[in-house]
Scaffold this active site. Structure first.
Site, mmCIF file in Angstrom:
data_model
loop_
_atom_site.group_PDB
_atom_site.id
_atom_site.type_symbol
_atom_site.label_atom_id
_atom_site.label_comp_id
_atom_site.label_asym_id
_atom_site.label_seq_id
_atom_site.Cartn_x
_atom_site.Cartn_y
_atom_site.Cartn_z
ATOM 1 N N HIS A 507 0.855 -1.186 0.000
ATOM 2 C CA HIS A 507 0.000 0.000 0.000
ATOM 3 C C HIS A 507 0.894 1.240 0.000
ATOM 4 O O HIS A 507 2.120 1.140 0.097
ATOM 5 C CB HIS A 507 -0.886 0.014 1.252
ATOM 6 C CG HIS A 507 -0.106 0.116 2.527
ATOM 7 N ND1 HIS A 507 0.623 -0.947 3.051
ATOM 8 C CD2 HIS A 507 0.113 1.168 3.368
ATOM 9 C CE1 HIS A 507 1.221 -0.556 4.156
ATOM 10 N NE2 HIS A 507 0.943 0.719 4.369
ATOM 11 N N ASP A 509 0.939 5.308 1.852
ATOM 12 C CA ASP A 509 0.398 5.883 3.082
ATOM 13 C C ASP A 509 -0.521 7.083 2.883
ATOM 14 O O ASP A 509 -1.264 7.430 3.794
ATOM 15 C CB ASP A 509 1.546 6.275 4.030
ATOM 16 C CG ASP A 509 2.178 5.058 4.693
ATOM 17 O OD1 ASP A 509 1.533 3.998 4.706
ATOM 18 O OD2 ASP A 509 3.321 5.166 5.174
ATOM 19 N N HIS A 579 4.750 0.013 -0.160
ATOM 20 C CA HIS A 579 5.495 -0.830 0.776
ATOM 21 C C HIS A 579 4.539 -1.782 1.491
ATOM 22 O O HIS A 579 3.319 -1.617 1.445
ATOM 23 C CB HIS A 579 6.238 0.028 1.806
ATOM 24 C CG HIS A 579 5.334 0.942 2.581
ATOM 25 N ND1 HIS A 579 4.895 2.154 2.087
ATOM 26 C CD2 HIS A 579 4.746 0.825 3.809
ATOM 27 C CE1 HIS A 579 4.099 2.730 2.973
ATOM 28 N NE2 HIS A 579 3.982 1.943 4.034
ATOM 29 N N ARG A 589 6.813 -9.353 16.372
ATOM 30 C CA ARG A 589 7.562 -8.243 15.755
ATOM 31 C C ARG A 589 6.950 -6.936 16.243
ATOM 32 O O ARG A 589 5.767 -6.678 16.076
ATOM 33 C CB ARG A 589 7.440 -8.344 14.240
ATOM 34 C CG ARG A 589 8.020 -7.201 13.421
ATOM 35 C CD ARG A 589 7.502 -7.374 11.993
ATOM 36 N NE ARG A 589 8.130 -6.510 11.014
ATOM 37 C CZ ARG A 589 7.720 -5.300 10.693
ATOM 38 N NH1 ARG A 589 6.676 -4.764 11.336
ATOM 39 N NH2 ARG A 589 8.323 -4.610 9.743
#
Length: 635
Positions: A507, A509, A579, A589
């Site tokens: 996508h 931002d 990204h 994570r």
């Protein structure tokens, strides 16, 4: 059946309006008393014709009324979302895949459907999907551009010419559909329209504005708000060079002159037109080669519509701003121009430049390489080394001890959800997603549920990141927080075998990534006000979870980054930096996600509140009783 009847309703209305326009021509008003009767007589006869044609086919008008919400659902292709799920229940995977694809083409930001499509392709091996609502002139245009990019010029000509035919046919349909009922209560131009001419003017201005906007409508992909810039002129721009490459210099000059109707000062195409005239010298008189009739007709009508709207706005007292329908920034993504310095044609034709045509200038100068401000922060890679634009990778932004302390804070304050909609698995069902904001951390610290020092650390390191980003990209104005979020993604046991999804799909931002169109649409529901993004990682003891940049196709990976404590990746938030995150297949994570804006109107409200809390806490380190604050109050 609903989709089919909607198509049939439009087709029936078009057929009747086209028939009655041909059968009943509007008469010109004559002079003197009663001179307007011939005109109004023809208006009445056309109205009767339309009704007589439509009623036997469609029945009463009331049968076809629909609420605004229903019309919006069809515009957004929502029925296909229901169809996809229904077909899955019936185990009709091919129909489900096509329905999902049709919905996704109008809703490219819908991550769940994007993942469904990837699953369909994997399970059935089906790569070619059908868009049931595709607009043929758009499909032909896209195919023509693909052939042009491959230098398959004869095929490019075939598809682009077909696209032009489809465009002008669709333009006629759009004009006819504007002659339907107008929603007066939503589009009134005049406050008072009790008189004959005021009422006529009010309705006609709505019809005229609708017709004038057909140019935008035909250049806008389904579900999108923004049109493809310079859409119609681009057809002629591609064609003028394609015809040159196949040796048809007459058509090349014709298309170049057609393009120049829209942009008479385009230096590249002016040079090309001059070159084609030179090639035809002695064989054909270039003056006899005119721009295409349909382009001249459309542009003449469009200019007259614009003139009428401006005159009406000035005379009748309503606001009207003419949109920029032919934006020159929408240009061919090559520069196939003929250098004016060459006096004769080289053996293989004009030299071609492989450089890109200039794109719209951003609203700020793009720079990077500024100071990192903190001596312990280590530079790793810049944009060039990361194969992109406005990207930087840094290490040692925070220490190992700070990473551990942040992780302890995270375990005490995070709640399931993505921070926007409260979904426990917003991007993939194979991971648990948890997060917390700065204000929440401070609130928990103030209430003693986590150490206040640790909560303050979250605030301080996010401010440190902001300062580094602002300095490195050499921004001339203040960078404000738009959203700050401490996030952890945890792989769910028993759900990691044969995973083919991403932890976070590809996508951008601040715009809606549309890989099929190779576009990123800067419009809602995207967070269009975001300018820069950063991710500060807290750990490395997990498997998978690499951060990746891709091309606009959302497939070609340009850079991959393995998270570790203290590592920060920062980049501009637009379509230049698609990204995502690879699947986290084992462990947890964690990172601090930060989005920034240059527009103070979109500052993060929680951050402003957090600033106030920090200011109070810093005021001589006063305790709760001395500051007259109830610890249980919402901050």
């Amino acid at each position: 059946r609903a989709l089919r009847s909607r198509r049939e309703l439009r087709a029936a209305r078009l057929r009747c309006r086209r028939l009655c326009r041909a059968q009943v021509r509007l008469a010109e008003p004559g002079p003197g008393s009663g001179g307007d009767l011939p005109f109004f007589s023809s208006v009445l006869r056309r109205a009767e014709c339309v009704r007589r044609c439509e009623e036997p086919r469609l029945g009463a008008v009331s049968r076809h009324r629909a609420a605004e919400e229903v019309r919006a659902d069809f515009q957004r292709r929502v029925p296909y979302s229901y169809l996809q799920r229904a077909y899955i229940q019936l185990n009709k995977l091919e129909e489900a895949a096509n329905a999902a694809h049709t919905f996704f083409m109008a809703n490219p930001e819908h991550m769940e459907v994007q993942q469904d499509l990837e699953n369909y392709k994997t399970t059935s091996g089906k790569v070619s999907l059908i868009d049931h609502e595709a607009r043929q002139h758009m499909e032909d245009y896209s195919a023509g551009v693909r052939h042009y990019d491959r230098e398959e010029y004869r095929l490019a000509i075939e598809f682009l010419e077909r696209a032009l035919q489809g465009y002008y046919s669709e333009d006629e349909d759009c004009q006819l559909m504007c002659e339907g009922p107008q929603r007066f209560e939503e589009h009134e131009h005049l406050d008072y329209k009790a008189g004959l001419y005021e009422a006529i003017a009010d309705h006609y201005l709505q019809v005229l504005a609708c017709k004038h906007d057909c140019v935008r409508e035909l250049a806008t992909r389904s579900g999108r708000i923004s049109p493809i810039e310079n859409f119609l002129p681009l057809h002629y721009d591609y064609l003028q060079f394609a015809y040159y490459r196949v040796g048809d210099y007459v058509k090349a000059l014709e298309c170049a002159k057609s393009y120049l109707l829209f942009h008479p000062d385009d230096e590249d195409v002016l040079e090309n037109a001059g070159y084609y005239e030179g090639l035809l010298e002695g064989a054909v008189d270039p003056a006899t080669i005119k721009p295409r009739k349909e382009a001249r007709t459309l542009l003449r009508r469009h200019k007259l519509e614009s003139h009428l709207l401006r005159v009406a706005a000035a005379g009748l007292g309503f606001a009207y701003t003419e949109p920029n329908y032919w934006n020159r920034y929408g240009a061919r993504q090559d520069e196939h121009s003929v250098p004016s310095s060459i006096s004769s044609e080289p053996e293989d034709g004009p030299r071609l430049s492989l450089t890109k045509k200039p794109m719209p200038k951003p609203d700020r100068e793009l720079r990077e390489g500024g100071p990192l401000l903190y001596s312990d922060v280590k530079f790793v890679y810049n944009s060039q080394q990361l194969n992109g634009t406005q990207r930087v990778l840094l290490d040692n932004v925070i220490s190992e001890e700070q990473c551990r302390e942040l992780h302890r804070v995270a375990s005490g304050i995070m709640l399931a959800g993505d921070g926007y909609r409260g979904k426990t698995s917003p991007h993939t069902p194979n991971e648990r997603f948890e997060g917390a904001t700065v204000l929440k951390a401070l609130k928990y610290g103030y209430e003693g549920r986590v150490p206040l020092k640790s909560a303050r650390l979250f605030y301080d390191i996010s401010e440190k990141a902001r300062r580094i980003v602002q300095s490195y990209f050499q921004l001339n104005s203040t960078l404000y927080f738009s959203y700050t979020h401490l996030v952890c993604r945890t792989a769910l046991s028993g759900q990691q075998e044969r995973r083919n999804d991403l932890s976070h799909p590809i996508h951008a931002d601040n715009c809606l990534l549309d890989p099929e169109a190779n576009e990123c649409w800067k419009e809602p529901p995207a967070y269009t006000f975001r300018d820069y993004s950063a991710l500060l990682y807290m750990n490395a003891d997990f498997e998978g979870g690499e951060f990746i940049f891709t091309e606009m196709d959302a497939k070609t990976v340009t850079a991959s980054i393995k998270p570790k404590c203290g590592r920060m990746i920062s980049f501009s938030s637009g379509g230049e930096n698609p990204h995502g995150v690879k699947a986290v297949t084992k462990g947890q994570r964690c990172a601090v996600a930060l989005w920034f804006t240059l527009d103070p109107l979109y500052r993060e409200l929680e951050r402003i509140q957090a600033d106030e809390v920090i200011a109070m806490l810093d005021q001589e380190h006063l305790g709760p009783s001395e500051m007259n604050i109830n610890p249980k109050d919402e901050l």
